[in-house]
Scaffold this active site. Structure first.
Site, PDB file in Angstrom:
ATOM      1  CG  HIS A 308      -1.985  -1.013   1.151  1.00  0.00           C
ATOM      2  ND1 HIS A 308      -3.022  -1.081   2.039  1.00  0.00           N
ATOM      3  CD2 HIS A 308      -2.178  -2.012   0.280  1.00  0.00           C
ATOM      4  CE1 HIS A 308      -3.800  -2.094   1.723  1.00  0.00           C
ATOM      5  NE2 HIS A 308      -3.304  -2.680   0.668  1.00  0.00           N
ATOM      6  NE  ARG A 415      -6.817  -2.624 -10.326  1.00  0.00           N
ATOM      7  CZ  ARG A 415      -5.982  -2.076 -11.223  1.00  0.00           C
ATOM      8  NH1 ARG A 415      -5.372  -0.943 -10.963  1.00  0.00           N
ATOM      9  NH2 ARG A 415      -5.772  -2.686 -12.377  1.00  0.00           N
ATOM     10  CD  GLU A 550     -12.509  -6.518 -15.269  1.00  0.00           C
ATOM     11  OE1 GLU A 550     -11.399  -6.497 -14.745  1.00  0.00           O
ATOM     12  OE2 GLU A 550     -13.574  -6.594 -14.628  1.00  0.00           O
ATOM     13  CG  ASN A 573      -4.555  -5.403 -16.293  1.00  0.00           C
ATOM     14  OD1 ASN A 573      -3.940  -4.947 -17.248  1.00  0.00           O
ATOM     15  ND2 ASN A 573      -4.693  -4.757 -15.156  1.00  0.00           N
ATOM     16  CG  ASP A 574      -9.103  -9.808 -15.171  1.00  0.00           C
ATOM     17  OD1 ASP A 574      -8.406 -10.813 -14.910  1.00  0.00           O
ATOM     18  OD2 ASP A 574      -9.478  -9.005 -14.306  1.00  0.00           O
ATOM     19  CB  CYS A 621      -9.026   1.114 -16.526  1.00  0.00           C
ATOM     20  SG  CYS A 621     -10.089  -0.323 -16.388  1.00  0.00           S
TER      21      CYS A 621
HETATM   22  C1  PEP Z   1      -8.201  -5.282 -15.718  1.00  0.00           C
HETATM   23  O1  PEP Z   1      -8.527  -6.468 -15.605  1.00  0.00           O
HETATM   24  O2  PEP Z   1      -7.626  -4.804 -16.722  1.00  0.00           O
HETATM   25  C2  PEP Z   1      -8.446  -4.357 -14.617  1.00  0.00           C
HETATM   26  C3  PEP Z   1      -8.250  -3.070 -14.721  1.00  0.00           C
HETATM   27  O3  PEP Z   1      -8.826  -4.923 -13.436  1.00  0.00           O
HETATM   28  P1  PEP Z   1      -7.821  -5.588 -12.375  1.00  0.00           P
HETATM   29  O4  PEP Z   1      -6.425  -5.410 -12.875  1.00  0.00           O
HETATM   30  O5  PEP Z   1      -8.098  -4.894 -11.110  1.00  0.00           O
HETATM   31  O6  PEP Z   1      -8.256  -7.006 -12.387  1.00  0.00           O
HETATM   32 MG    MG Z   2      -9.782  -7.053 -13.961  1.00  0.00          MG
END
Ligand code: PEP
Ligand code: MG
Length: 845
Positions: A308, A415, A550, A573-574, A621
């Site tokens: 953090h 988040r 996602e 990311n996902d 994002c």
């Molecule tokens: C993503 O999946 O791109 C995202 C922004 O969510 P997280 O990284 O929190 O899973």
């Molecule tokens: Mg995600």
């Protein structure tokens, strides 16, 4: 062996390669604890005497391999004790010192040659927030007494001693329970074992009790005094292993303080000038309490890039190193240090060469910051007038202010999972509310998109009793768990709506797979709105709802989703992991995790197209948005917004203006037809080369009065000039490539001229940097002469580059052979004249 009438003595030589550190001392103490005799240990090399019933005392005797020692035994069972001790020392002691497991991995360490030449000592650490800072060391005390306890004296020392002893007993019992747990690993057992022996240490408790009875101090103060006393002894030890025991001692004392007083008082840290904060661990509240104008850098022993406090440091741009093992032990308060979190160094010995090194770093950072600062209040606009919004990803409201100062036009992803972490109960509605209200207010009218909690998958929290799953990423996470935890979800929605009265908030739903999930969330939102209206609570009834795209299935039902939401944000990311079937955290398949896969680019482009045709705003994002090299691909799609970590905001805003979206579009069309990721990368790289085309040499690359005192400084100076001219994304990788070439052979071509050069992927366009040095420097030239003229040459490492560098290099070399060229280049009066002369001689036009 010299038996004594009263005291039996045994002389031996310490056989332990790492000296008598905590582990062997602990084993010796266990042998001793079987007997009632008085048993001491004398180190003949320094005459220190240790109580063998105290691990700390033994470790403090600083017994190194080869030191002669005497163990002395007196008392009623001295014969049996003596026999057993001799047996242990002869047969077992040398076997007590197996290799210890490796400690902190700091990553690839590159010592900048300029600093290596300065011949000073420094600590290394893992850079987690780039940059560098200079200041006086401020140790953040790990051990602190509550304000009402600190310094107070007591009327009844006996009660205080009893309290302390009771805390020790309770702590020992607690550690014993943990030691018996099957979940504890061998390594943890070893640490717990060391802590147990410290908690049980006779000398530690005796010292503290003596302080209480002698000076009538309270138990906490006595404990702090004991910590200071024993850590000073350990700090003096030669062996690193022994010095490391301070961490265990600190841990035990801190646990004892908690036993005595519960959690300890105020965490406020006052800085009164440029400071480098040094700590074992730092808590977010300690970080927040510090005046950031004085905080120049952080160096912690523990921590990781995702802890953090590091997240906070990143959003404030405070250069940070973690894993700086000796920082707490080896640095004195008030000592002047430099932290270089570009290279991963904390330099605590400062001489003139070090000052020069940091002057070079400072100039580079200043020129970079000056360039970026022009974009803080600007909207990013491409060369052909397309505007792109750039907003921040955050995890705590405390980050908003810093993100705004670094150019954020709002928050695109809050988040909220962080609020649920490291606690055993779920956050209350009031806690949520306070956080979202703070974010809304700090954003000062700019939009803040709050993503409702995305728990599950790799984001485990203790406060929700989720069972572990075989395939967590394909399991119970994000919106999928809301129905079961509806009360928790509702309290978050209530808090967001209440906070919406204090700014411009939006709500985003994570992990949406189908329309039903959005309908469910909308239902909860509507019912909470009804509740709040009934309670006459103010909120934004038009609050926007959006979906985090996602999961691939959501990408194919954009028109259906558009009936319920007003924006979408690509969580790449996902989305990448689900689209390519590649676990985002699995190193074995990380080479397949590619968001420049032509199929994935098609998906991204298609989502933007679909969303726009349904009048939805589109943001991105995931990490893909923050990688500068992806910018032309993303601009080509016409995406409305990128939401990125705060440090990426200004570089993106600054770079947008370098592109024409119509040209980006042509490049994307080509990339969509590419067969492989490599092909996409080549197309992108060729485009970037054409796009960042600059003359090979120009006035900004010439310095006719360069102040360098040795070869490492010259090479660093060349790299800095190229970086400041925005021809390289970072100077360090470039520097490494120069030195790789230099290691093969010296580039001193004779006649006082050197041509350091490299073919590198870290330069955006072919470049020659020309320096005329104030004073000649040694270069191991062919003719043994020092050099005073430098041609630093970098050629872009792309297939099309062919042998361009050899062509320019050989032309340069041919010219250097001629005296006339050398004389002219040394005597030309201006940078412009040099540029024109080289253009002609190297046939660059
Ligand atoms: C993503 O999946 O791109 C995202 C922004 O969510 P997280 O990284 O929190 O899973
Ligand atoms: Mg995600």
């Amino acid at each position: 062996m010299v038996p004594h009438s009263e005291c039996l003595e045994y002389k031996f030589t310490c056989p332990l390669p790492n000296g008598l550190h905590a582990r062997p001392a602990n084993l010796l103490e266990q042998v001793v604890s079987e007997f009632r005799s008085t048993i001491s240990l004398l180190n003949l090399s320094n005459n220190k005497v240790a109580n063998t019933r105290s691990v700390l005392s033994m470790v403090g005797a600083d017994i190194k391999e080869g030191d002669e020692c005497i163990i002395k035994v007196s008392g009623e069972d001295k014969e049996t004790a003596y026999k057993e001790l001799v047996r242990f020392i002869k047969n077992e002691l040398s076997g007590c010192d197996d290799a210890l497991p490796e400690t902190a991995v700091v990553g690839d360490l590159y010592i900048p040659p300029v600093l290596a030449a300065a011949d000073v000592s420094f600590y290394t650490g893992m850079p987690v927030v780039a940059g560098f800072g200079r200041g006086k060391v401020v140790h953040v005390e790990a051990l602190k007494l509550p304000a009402n306890i600190a310094g107070s004296t007591v009327d009844d020392p006996d009660t205080e001693i009893a309290l302390l002893k009771d805390a020790v007993t309770r702590l020992q019992a607690e550690i014993s329970v943990k030691l018996k747990s099957p979940a504890v690993s061998a390594m943890e057992k070893e640490i717990l074992g060391a802590q147990y022996s410290i908690a049980a240490d006779e000398e530690l408790v005796k010292f503290a009790c003596d302080r209480i009875s002698g000076s009538a101090v309270n138990a906490g103060t006595a404990l702090l005094n004991a910590f200071e006393h024993f850590s000073a002894i350990l700090r003096d030890a030669c062996s690193e292993l022994i010095r490391e025991r301070i961490v265990d001692l600190q841990d035990v004392c801190s646990q004892l303080l908690k036993m005595l007083y519960g959690s300890c008082g105020s965490d406020k840290i006052v800085l009164d000038g440029p400071s480098v904060c040094v700590a074992e661990n730092l808590t977010p509240s300690q970080f927040i309490s510090m005046d950031k104008t004085h905080l120049k850098a952080l160096a912690t022993v523990n921590g990781s890039s995702t802890s953090h406090v590091v997240i906070l440091a990143r959003s404030y741009g405070i250069p940070t190193l973690v894993g700086v093992k000796d920082a707490c032990v080896g640095l004195s308060s008030g000592q002047e240090v430099f932290v270089d979190a570009n290279y991963g160094l904390l330099v605590y010995e400062i001489n003139e060469k070090v000052e020069r090194f940091f002057a070079l770093e400072d100039r580079m950072q200043s020129c970079h910051e000056e360039h970026l600062s022009a974009y803080v209040d600007k909207t990013a606009s491409s060369a052909d007038g397309f505007t792109l919004k750039v907003v921040a990803n955050i995890a705590l409201a405390a980050e908003v202010e810093a993100a705004m100062a670094r150019g954020a036009e709002g928050v695109g992803l809050f988040r909220t999972e962080m609020l649920f972490m490291d606690r055993s109960d779920v956050p209350s509605e009031e806690e949520h509310f306070a956080e979202y209200k703070a974010a809304a207010e700090a954003a000062d009218g700019k939009p803040v998109t709050i993503r409702t909690f995305d728990i599950g998958g790799d984001k485990e929290v203790a406060c929700l009793d989720l069972v572990s799953e075989e395939n967590p990423f394909l399991g119970y996470r994000g919106v999928r768990i809301y129905q079961e935890y509806e009360t928790v979800f509702k309290s978050q929605v209530r808090a967001i709506l209440r906070a919406s009265a204090f700014g411009k908030l939006k709500i985003m739903i994570p992990m949406v797979t189908c329309v039903d999930e959005v309908i469910y969330v909308k239902g909860v939102l509507d019912s909470v709105m009804e509740e709040l209206s009934a309670e006459s609570v103010t909120f934004d009834a038009d609050i926007e709802l959006g979906v985090n795209i996602e999961v691939p299935s959501a990408a194919f039902i954009i028109p259906q989703l558009a009936e319920y939401v007003s924006f979408v944000s690509l969580g790449t990311n996902d989305l990448t992991q689900y689209f390519l079937a590649v676990d985002r955290g699995n190193k074995q398949v990380s080479s397949l995790y590619q968001n420049r896969h032509p199929g994935f680019l098609w998906l991204v482009n298609n989502i933007v197209e679909q969303a726009h045709s349904c009048s939805l705003k589109v943001s991105m994002c995931g990490e893909m948005a923050g990688q500068l090299e992806n910018l032309p691909l993303l601009l080509a799609t016409g995406i409305d917004e990128l939401s990125v970590a705060a440090p990426a905001i200004l570089p993106i805003k600054a770079a947008v203006g370098e592109y024409e979206t119509s040209l980006c579009r042509d490049m994307l069309d080509k990339a969509l037809k590419a067969k492989t990721v490599k092909h996409v990368n080549d197309i992108l790289s060729e485009f970037s080369t054409q796009n960042s085309e600059k003359p090979v040499i120009q006035v900004s690359l010439v310095d006719l009065d360069a102040d360098c005192i040795n070869k490492p400084e010259v090479i660093k100076y060349v790299c800095n000039v190229l970086f400041c001219d925005r021809r390289a994304a970072n100077a360090i990788d470039l520097e490494k490539d120069f030195w790789r070439r230099e290691a093969v052979y010296s580039t001193g071509l004779g006649h006082g001229i050197a041509v350091p050069h490299c073919k590198t992927s870290f330069i955006k366009c072919n470049s020659i940097c020309v320096l005329r040095l104030k004073q000649p420097v040694e270069w191991e030239s062919l003719d043994g002469e020092p050099v005073d003229m430098i041609f630093g040459m970098t050629i872009k490492d792309v297939e099309q580059a062919g042998n361009a560098h050899m062509r320019i290099f050989s032309k340069l070399a041919r010219n250097i052979m001629h005296e006339e060229f050398r004389d002219t280049i040394r005597n030309l009066g201006s940078e412009q004249a040099i540029v024109e002369y080289l253009f002609e001689k190297l046939e660059l036009a």
